[in-house]
Design a protein around this motif. Structure first.
Motif: not given
Length: 440
Positions: A118, A112-115, A109-110, A19
């Motif tokens: 991967t 997985t959704q971060h552009p 979710a945080a 993150w």
């Protein structure tokens, strides 16, 4: 996508490191073994940042508690672990406890959704030969990678046993016998379920712990020490008749509504999910065999008909001799493209693991930018923890450690204990502000 850094391990430390790097604009490949059909002896899901033991991040008091101070420092640095813990917290007095499933789902979710992240479900069996890498595989590192790490470090991995506490379904607790109350009525005052024991009940329970049938160890496990901060309850019981009454079964500050007095001993349960349907037995990590757990724990007043969502367990944890092997920025001295983070470094506890992941991420950010980041001052919770891991401790006797004020320089002069704790936290905040100003 092409990545700037590879993180191996999607637990608390790996998730936090990913993150931090992604938020700084770097592309992260996060490898996680769970989800490939393989598991560890302790995990039950393939969710990132799964909590395998307690659901508590311990005290959230940043004024007089070292781990609460660590919470505050991590929040100030944009921790995703603390953010999701705050979102999914459940009542626990002055502690920060979470609904473990929703917390893990929130972190998953945080990321997985971060552009910039991967997530790859794969088992990694060897340290990457080149490229920036953070190893955050935790104390249950798969055997192939653990063997490779041992070969690369030239040192034997140290190990200790860690134990898991049982979880009870709330609707199976007899609330006519048990009652809601927090010790000294802290927090909301009713955040724990309490099951009181008189002297006779306690001594029978103590004898049951001593004599109960326990997990048998493999030959290679027999000399592995326990970590003092997560001691199986039956091992504590072996230390003396009253040891538990000064530990997880301490009765002080709890008034039995039937007598108006403190009981001889108390078993406490803490809420484990947001719905309040699951409660874990506080401090009851154990190596008793499952059938023995059910028999013995149902002798606790209020738990005679308890139904267990999970029984206690035991697993072997491994960690590095970090003071010898890692530099001040958590890099492996003989393989500087590799950083380690989390419990594999020898820190102990959810928050500490995530904190070391946060700093591994921050050190990597600076390095990728061609900059140098000094560690936070030793007067801060983050700095004291890192200093212990990377050099303050004696490598030969290195053991897992929770953050505590004893890792910080002492406060000079003679002061009252309560005042001294406040002085530690005040000094830490000033030091952290100075570090942030210089570190950017």
């Amino acid at each position: 996508m092409t990545h700037d850094i590879h993180i191996i391990g999607g637990g608390l430390a790996g998730s936090e490191a990913a993150w931090q790097l992604a938020e700084a604009g770097f592309r992260v490949k996060l490898s996680e073994m769970r989800g490939t059909g393989e598991a560890t002896p302790a995990h039950h899901t393939d969710g990132l940042a799964e909590l395998v033991c307690s659901n508590s991040f311990r005290s959230d008091d940043a004024e007089s508690n070292a781990v609460g101070l660590l919470h505050a420092e991590m929040r100030g640095l944009g921790s995703v672990i603390l953010r999701e813990a705050d979102v999914h917290k459940v009542p626990a007095g002055s502690a920060l406890a979470v609904d473990r499933d929703r917390f893990s789902a929130g972190v998953t979710a945080a990321l997985t959704q971060h552009p910039n992240i991967t997530i790859v479900r794969e088992r990694v069996d060897a340290l990457p030969a080149d490229g920036p890498t953070i190893i955050a595989t935790g104390p249950l590192t798969a055997s192939g990678l653990a063997t490779n790490i041992a070969g690369a470090t030239g040192a034997d991995a140290l190990a200790f046993f860690d134990a898991i506490a049982p979880i009870v379904h709330f609707d199976s607790v007899d609330m006519e016998t048990a009652w809601f109350q927090s010790r000294w009525n802290k927090g909301e005052g009713k955040d724990y379920i309490n099951c009181a024991m008189n002297r006779e009940q306690y001594e029978a329970f103590h004898a049951g712990l001593i004599g109960g049938e326990k997990t048998e160890f493999k030959d290679w496990e027999r000399d592995t020490p326990y970590f003092e901060g997560c001691m199986p309850i039956e091992v504590m019981a072996e230390r003396g008749l009253d040891t538990l009454r000064f530990g997880p079964m301490k009765p002080v500050g709890l008034d039995d509504p039937r007598t108006g007095r403190w009981p001889h001993a108390v078993v406490q349960l803490r809420q484990d999910n947001a719905q309040g349907t699951l409660w874990n037995i506080v401090g009851f990590q154990t190596k008793l065999k499952h059938a023995e757990q059910v028999r013995l724990f149902r002798t606790i007043p209020g738990l005679e008909n308890a139904e267990f969502a999970r029984l206690g367990g035991l697993h072997r944890n491994t960690f590095l001799r970090s003071p010898e092997l890692l530099d001040p920025t958590l890099r492996l001295k003989n393989r500087p493209n590799i950083r380690f983070a989390g419990q594999i470094t020898g820190c102990e506890g959810y928050v500490e693991s995530a904190a070391v992941g946060l700093m591994a991420g921050r050190f990597a950010i600076a390095e990728l930018r061609g900059e140098t980041l000094e560690a936070p001052p030793i007067e801060t919770a983050l700095g004291a923890l890192l200093h212990h891991i990377t050099g303050a401790a004696v490598a030969e006797t290195y053991q897992p450690m929770n953050v505590n004020f004893g890792l910080m320089p002492p406060i000079p002069g003679r002061t009252k204990k309560a005042d001294r704790k406040k002085m530690y936290t005040d000094r830490a905040r000033t030091a952290m502000q100075g570090w942030l100003a210089t570190a950017g």
